[in-house]
Design a protein around this motif. Structure first.
Motif, short mmCIF file in Angstrom:
data_model
loop_
_atom_site.label_atom_id
_atom_site.label_comp_id
_atom_site.label_asym_id
_atom_site.label_seq_id
_atom_site.Cartn_x
_atom_site.Cartn_y
_atom_site.Cartn_z
N THR A 40 80.35 124.51 25.87
CA THR A 40 80.57 124.59 27.31
C THR A 40 81.85 123.84 27.61
O THR A 40 82.02 122.71 27.18
CB THR A 40 79.40 123.93 28.08
N TYR A 41 82.75 124.49 28.31
CA TYR A 41 84.01 123.83 28.67
C TYR A 41 84.62 124.52 29.87
O TYR A 41 84.29 125.66 30.20
CB TYR A 41 84.98 123.82 27.50
N SER A 42 85.51 123.84 30.53
CA SER A 42 86.23 124.38 31.67
C SER A 42 87.40 125.19 31.17
O SER A 42 88.23 124.70 30.41
CB SER A 42 86.74 123.24 32.56
N ALA A 43 87.48 126.43 31.62
CA ALA A 43 88.55 127.31 31.17
C ALA A 43 89.76 127.27 32.09
O ALA A 43 90.72 128.00 31.87
CB ALA A 43 88.03 128.74 31.06
N LEU A 57 85.19 128.83 19.61
CA LEU A 57 83.84 128.44 19.17
C LEU A 57 83.85 127.88 17.76
O LEU A 57 83.23 126.85 17.48
CB LEU A 57 82.89 129.63 19.23
N ARG A 58 84.52 128.55 16.86
CA ARG A 58 84.55 128.09 15.46
C ARG A 58 85.25 126.75 15.31
O ARG A 58 84.90 125.96 14.46
CB ARG A 58 85.20 129.14 14.57
N LYS A 59 86.24 126.49 16.15
CA LYS A 59 87.00 125.25 16.04
C LYS A 59 86.33 124.09 16.78
O LYS A 59 86.29 122.97 16.28
CB LYS A 59 88.40 125.46 16.58
N TYR A 60 85.77 124.34 17.97
CA TYR A 60 85.28 123.26 18.83
C TYR A 60 83.78 123.25 19.09
O TYR A 60 83.25 122.27 19.60
CB TYR A 60 85.97 123.34 20.20
N GLY A 61 83.09 124.35 18.80
CA GLY A 61 81.69 124.48 19.19
C GLY A 61 80.71 123.64 18.39
O GLY A 61 80.96 123.28 17.24
N LYS A 62 79.58 123.34 19.03
CA LYS A 62 78.46 122.73 18.33
C LYS A 62 77.96 123.79 17.36
O LYS A 62 77.76 124.95 17.73
CB LYS A 62 77.35 122.37 19.32
N ARG A 71 77.45 120.23 13.11
CA ARG A 71 78.62 119.63 13.74
C ARG A 71 78.41 119.57 15.24
O ARG A 71 77.97 120.53 15.85
CB ARG A 71 79.87 120.47 13.45
N LYS A 72 78.77 118.43 15.84
CA LYS A 72 78.70 118.29 17.29
C LYS A 72 79.89 118.98 17.92
O LYS A 72 80.93 119.16 17.29
CB LYS A 72 78.67 116.82 17.69
N ALA A 73 79.75 119.31 19.20
CA ALA A 73 80.83 119.97 19.93
C ALA A 73 81.91 118.97 20.33
O ALA A 73 81.62 117.81 20.61
CB ALA A 73 80.28 120.66 21.18
N GLY A 74 83.13 119.43 20.33
CA GLY A 74 84.27 118.67 20.83
C GLY A 74 85.13 119.62 21.64
O GLY A 74 86.05 120.21 21.11
#
Length: 85
Positions: A40-43, A57-62, A71-74
């Protein structure tokens, strides 16, 4: 992928059919043979294309691998976010 007006999302998320769907699909999504990403993030007023969403998603997602948190989300930082930080 869903795109929401931030003021409307909590009302939808916390009531009725979405609550039922979350309970129902949780056991399906977190089975041993699945891999899932959540983010979840602001676009910042832009909607990403499908390939962009996949990369974000692959780079930052949980990430859950076989129902186990791997892996936790960042969430990504965009220019507007960086300036306000």
């Amino acid at each position: 992928m869903t795109v929401w007006d931030g003021k409307l999302m909590p009302k939808f998320r916390n009531h009725n059919t979405h609550g039922f769907a979350m309970k129902y699909f949780t056991w399906i999504i977190h089975r041993k043979n699945t891999k899932n990403y959540y983010l979840t993030y602001s676009a910042n007023e832009t909607i990403a294309t499908v390939p962009e969403v996949r990369d974000i998603l692959r780079k930052y997602g949980k990430f859950y691998d076989g129902g186990v948190l791997a892996r936790k989300a960042g969430p990504p930082k965009f220019e507007k976010d960086k300036k306000s930080s």
